[in-house]
Design a protein around this motif. Structure first.
Motif, PDB file in Angstrom:
ATOM      1  N   LEU A  86       4.117 -17.114  32.918  1.00 33.92           N
ATOM      2  CA  LEU A  86       4.060 -16.563  33.906  1.00 33.92           C
ATOM      3  C   LEU A  86       4.177 -14.888  33.277  1.00 33.92           C
ATOM      4  O   LEU A  86       5.783 -15.181  33.384  1.00 33.92           O
ATOM      5  CB  LEU A  86       4.696 -16.839  34.862  1.00 33.92           C
ATOM      6  CG  LEU A  86       4.027 -15.613  36.297  1.00 33.92           C
ATOM      7  CD1 LEU A  86       2.900 -15.473  36.550  1.00 33.92           C
ATOM      8  CD2 LEU A  86       5.493 -15.929  36.987  1.00 33.92           C
ATOM      9  N   THR A  87       3.275 -14.434  33.110  1.00 32.54           N
ATOM     10  CA  THR A  87       3.867 -13.220  32.699  1.00 32.54           C
ATOM     11  C   THR A  87       4.053 -11.633  33.286  1.00 32.54           C
ATOM     12  O   THR A  87       2.271 -11.796  34.091  1.00 32.54           O
ATOM     13  CB  THR A  87       3.171 -12.861  30.950  1.00 32.54           C
ATOM     14  OG1 THR A  87       3.328 -13.820  30.372  1.00 32.54           O
ATOM     15  CG2 THR A  87       3.665 -11.303  30.532  1.00 32.54           C
ATOM     16  N   GLU A  88       4.980 -10.912  33.109  1.00 31.09           N
ATOM     17  CA  GLU A  88       4.716  -9.968  34.018  1.00 31.09           C
ATOM     18  C   GLU A  88       5.770  -9.019  34.205  1.00 31.09           C
ATOM     19  O   GLU A  88       6.397  -8.731  32.923  1.00 31.09           O
ATOM     20  CB  GLU A  88       5.949 -10.749  35.562  1.00 31.09           C
ATOM     21  CG  GLU A  88       5.350 -11.896  36.276  1.00 31.09           C
ATOM     22  CD  GLU A  88       6.115 -11.626  37.658  1.00 31.09           C
ATOM     23  OE1 GLU A  88       5.545 -12.716  38.856  1.00 31.09           O
ATOM     24  OE2 GLU A  88       7.339 -12.339  36.984  1.00 31.09           O
ATOM     25  N   MET A  89       5.299  -7.445  34.492  1.00 34.32           N
ATOM     26  CA  MET A  89       5.305  -6.108  33.836  1.00 34.32           C
ATOM     27  C   MET A  89       5.577  -5.483  34.374  1.00 34.32           C
ATOM     28  O   MET A  89       4.778  -5.566  35.402  1.00 34.32           O
ATOM     29  CB  MET A  89       3.844  -6.000  32.912  1.00 34.32           C
ATOM     30  CG  MET A  89       3.922  -5.092  32.099  1.00 34.32           C
ATOM     31  SD  MET A  89       2.322  -5.167  31.070  1.00 34.32           S
ATOM     32  CE  MET A  89       1.581  -5.257  31.996  1.00 34.32           C
ATOM     33  N   SER A  90       6.369  -4.523  34.753  1.00 36.47           N
ATOM     34  CA  SER A  90       6.173  -2.719  34.664  1.00 36.47           C
ATOM     35  C   SER A  90       6.014  -2.208  34.259  1.00 36.47           C
ATOM     36  O   SER A  90       6.686  -2.085  33.065  1.00 36.47           O
ATOM     37  CB  SER A  90       8.393  -2.956  35.728  1.00 36.47           C
ATOM     38  OG  SER A  90       8.743  -1.944  35.967  1.00 36.47           O
TER      39      SER A  90
ATOM     40  N   GLU B 202       7.763  -0.552  31.256  1.00 39.74           N
ATOM     41  CA  GLU B 202       8.974  -0.496  31.167  1.00 39.74           C
ATOM     42  C   GLU B 202       9.537  -1.865  30.818  1.00 39.74           C
ATOM     43  O   GLU B 202      10.643  -1.625  30.216  1.00 39.74           O
ATOM     44  CB  GLU B 202       9.209   0.252  32.812  1.00 39.74           C
ATOM     45  CG  GLU B 202      10.757   0.267  32.585  1.00 39.74           C
ATOM     46  CD  GLU B 202      11.076  -0.151  34.484  1.00 39.74           C
ATOM     47  OE1 GLU B 202      12.381   0.517  34.740  1.00 39.74           O
ATOM     48  OE2 GLU B 202      10.566  -0.433  35.229  1.00 39.74           O
ATOM     49  N   TYR B 203       9.146  -2.644  31.821  1.00 43.37           N
ATOM     50  CA  TYR B 203       9.910  -4.156  30.722  1.00 43.37           C
ATOM     51  C   TYR B 203       8.743  -5.222  31.310  1.00 43.37           C
ATOM     52  O   TYR B 203       8.349  -5.300  32.070  1.00 43.37           O
ATOM     53  CB  TYR B 203      11.236  -4.704  31.053  1.00 43.37           C
ATOM     54  CG  TYR B 203      11.125  -4.471  32.984  1.00 43.37           C
ATOM     55  CD1 TYR B 203      10.948  -5.520  33.032  1.00 43.37           C
ATOM     56  CD2 TYR B 203      11.714  -3.729  34.099  1.00 43.37           C
ATOM     57  CE1 TYR B 203      10.282  -5.729  34.719  1.00 43.37           C
ATOM     58  CE2 TYR B 203      11.618  -4.377  35.203  1.00 43.37           C
ATOM     59  CZ  TYR B 203      11.392  -4.622  35.365  1.00 43.37           C
ATOM     60  OH  TYR B 203      10.811  -5.239  37.064  1.00 43.37           O
ATOM     61  N   MET B 204       8.840  -5.825  30.077  1.00 44.11           N
ATOM     62  CA  MET B 204       8.037  -7.659  30.677  1.00 44.11           C
ATOM     63  C   MET B 204       9.172  -8.691  30.736  1.00 44.11           C
ATOM     64  O   MET B 204      10.373  -9.072  29.483  1.00 44.11           O
ATOM     65  CB  MET B 204       7.312  -7.615  29.583  1.00 44.11           C
ATOM     66  CG  MET B 204       5.667  -6.779  28.914  1.00 44.11           C
ATOM     67  SD  MET B 204       4.976  -6.734  27.948  1.00 44.11           S
ATOM     68  CE  MET B 204       4.034  -8.484  28.057  1.00 44.11           C
ATOM     69  N   VAL B 205       8.756  -9.424  31.753  1.00 45.69           N
ATOM     70  CA  VAL B 205       9.246 -10.598  31.135  1.00 45.69           C
ATOM     71  C   VAL B 205       8.715 -12.126  31.363  1.00 45.69           C
ATOM     72  O   VAL B 205       7.126 -11.856  31.419  1.00 45.69           O
ATOM     73  CB  VAL B 205      10.085 -10.258  33.368  1.00 45.69           C
ATOM     74  CG1 VAL B 205      10.279 -12.493  33.839  1.00 45.69           C
ATOM     75  CG2 VAL B 205      11.198  -9.899  33.608  1.00 45.69           C
TER      76      VAL B 205
ATOM     77  N   PRO C 150       8.989  -3.285  25.289  1.00 49.50           N
ATOM     78  CA  PRO C 150       7.777  -2.889  23.602  1.00 49.50           C
ATOM     79  C   PRO C 150       7.541  -1.854  24.060  1.00 49.50           C
ATOM     80  O   PRO C 150       7.447  -1.173  25.232  1.00 49.50           O
ATOM     81  CB  PRO C 150       6.899  -3.816  24.390  1.00 49.50           C
ATOM     82  CG  PRO C 150       7.160  -4.448  25.684  1.00 49.50           C
ATOM     83  CD  PRO C 150       8.298  -4.290  25.463  1.00 49.50           C
ATOM     84  N   LYS C 151       7.416  -0.927  22.943  1.00 47.53           N
ATOM     85  CA  LYS C 151       6.622  -0.156  22.900  1.00 47.53           C
ATOM     86  C   LYS C 151       5.191   0.082  23.047  1.00 47.53           C
ATOM     87  O   LYS C 151       4.462   1.226  22.699  1.00 47.53           O
ATOM     88  CB  LYS C 151       7.165   0.978  21.509  1.00 47.53           C
ATOM     89  CG  LYS C 151       8.897   0.503  20.547  1.00 47.53           C
ATOM     90  CD  LYS C 151       8.821   2.179  21.386  1.00 47.53           C
ATOM     91  CE  LYS C 151      10.969   2.093  20.702  1.00 47.53           C
ATOM     92  NZ  LYS C 151      11.755   1.150  21.519  1.00 47.53           N
ATOM     93  N   PHE C 152       4.553  -0.470  22.271  1.00 45.04           N
ATOM     94  CA  PHE C 152       3.475  -0.461  22.574  1.00 45.04           C
ATOM     95  C   PHE C 152       2.315  -0.591  23.755  1.00 45.04           C
ATOM     96  O   PHE C 152       3.536  -0.415  24.730  1.00 45.04           O
ATOM     97  CB  PHE C 152       2.395  -2.461  21.718  1.00 45.04           C
ATOM     98  CG  PHE C 152       3.174  -4.188  22.963  1.00 45.04           C
ATOM     99  CD1 PHE C 152       2.715  -3.995  24.040  1.00 45.04           C
ATOM    100  CD2 PHE C 152       3.648  -4.507  21.815  1.00 45.04           C
ATOM    101  CE1 PHE C 152       2.974  -5.658  24.728  1.00 45.04           C
ATOM    102  CE2 PHE C 152       4.406  -5.832  22.032  1.00 45.04           C
ATOM    103  CZ  PHE C 152       4.454  -6.384  23.976  1.00 45.04           C
TER     104      PHE C 152
END
Ligand code: BTN
Length: 273
Positions: A136-140, A147-150, A87-89
């Motif tokens: 389970l939401t994870e983010m880099s 950069e990305y979310m899972v 995402p861009k947010f």
């Protein structure tokens, strides 16, 4: 739907046929067995796979839950999948994805299994007070940008009591167990239809989120929010906060009345009834 005794295989061609949108699941990755779909999704995301790609597996050997817990992931009966987002947010808006996934899961359960799910803030899906699905939401992040979310979704679909660990039997359930309780049906549920339905709903709410923000998605979330007015205790950074649930704000935070004129805004935490 199939008769009991038959196996419902995950079939990505079938899922693709049922997808209506052009975003979530346009690229599908399927593995019969993985450590964790979130771990594989993170790996793929770091290698550059497309926004909206989805990883699905029939079982996980190291399924991960929130707060470092293990997620029981037997083969052949449940759903384990992870949606990759680019995402861009801003990272602050990311909590919205968990809310959005929770409504998508609840909608899919109501649509495909005709059951009545409830959402325990922020993202546990319950039926008759027992947990049927978790997210389970994870983010880099890099330089304060995502950069990305899972967004990882686990759903107990056709699991029976014997598929569940002793320590979760009292607090967990499956769609099959609840269908038997609600209408005596022991017909196993079609995981392909459920997966496609979750992804179709996710597409709808993601588009809504991008065009009008989280508040429009929260209108749908409220339909399943079963905690209004309840007195709860929440673990916030190892501190217990008690109070009455009075709402959810436009960013998805829980609003707790903790005293006569005191309101606490809780961004994340584990709720105890
Ligand atoms: C929770 O604790 O409620 C969250 C559980 C999330 C489980 C799912 S299963 C698919 C994805 N892969 C994982 O390892 N975890 C998530």
């Amino acid at each position: 739907m199939e008769e009991t005794g038959q196996i419902n295989y995950i079939d990505i061609f079938e899922i693709k046929k049922l997808l209506k949108g052009s975003f979530a699941g346009k690229n599908l990755y399927y593995e019969e067995k993985v450590d964790s779909t979130n771990t594989l999704a993170r790996d793929l995301a770091s290698k550059g796979v497309k926004n909206g790609s989805v990883v699905i597996s029939d079982c996980q050997e190291k399924g991960r839950g929130r707060n470092g817990k293990f997620w029981t992931s037997p083969c052949g009966c449940n759903i384990y999948m992870s949606i990759i987002l680019r995402p861009k947010f801003s990272p602050e808006a990311a909590q919205g994805m968990t809310i959005l996934a929770a409504v998508s899961v609840a909608d899919a359960i109501a649509e495909v299994a005709s059951l009545k799910p409830q959402i325990k803030w922020p993202n546990d899906i319950l039926i008759d007070s027992k947990k049927v699905s978790g997210i389970l939401t994870e983010m880099s992040t890099q330089n304060m940008n995502i950069e990305y979310m899972v967004v990882g979704i686990g759903m107990n679909v056709n699991a029976t009591g014997k598929d569940m660990d002793e320590n979760i039997k009292n607090i967990a359930t499956s769609l099959l167990i609840e269908s038997e309780k609600a209408n005596g049906s022991n017909v196993i549920l079609d995981r392909n239809r459920l997966i496609a339905s979750i992804l179709n709903k996710f597409d709808k709410y993601y588009e809504m989120f991008l065009s009008t923000g989280l508040s429009s998605v929260l209108v749908y979330y409220q339909k399943y929010f079963g905690m209004m007015g309840k007195t709860v205790e929440i673990n916030v950074n190892d501190k217990r906060v008690g109070g009455q649930v009075v709402g959810i704000d436009s960013k998805g935070a829980l609003l707790l009345k903790t005293g006569e004129n005191e309101l606490e805004r809780v961004v994340s935490g584990e709720i105890y009834f």
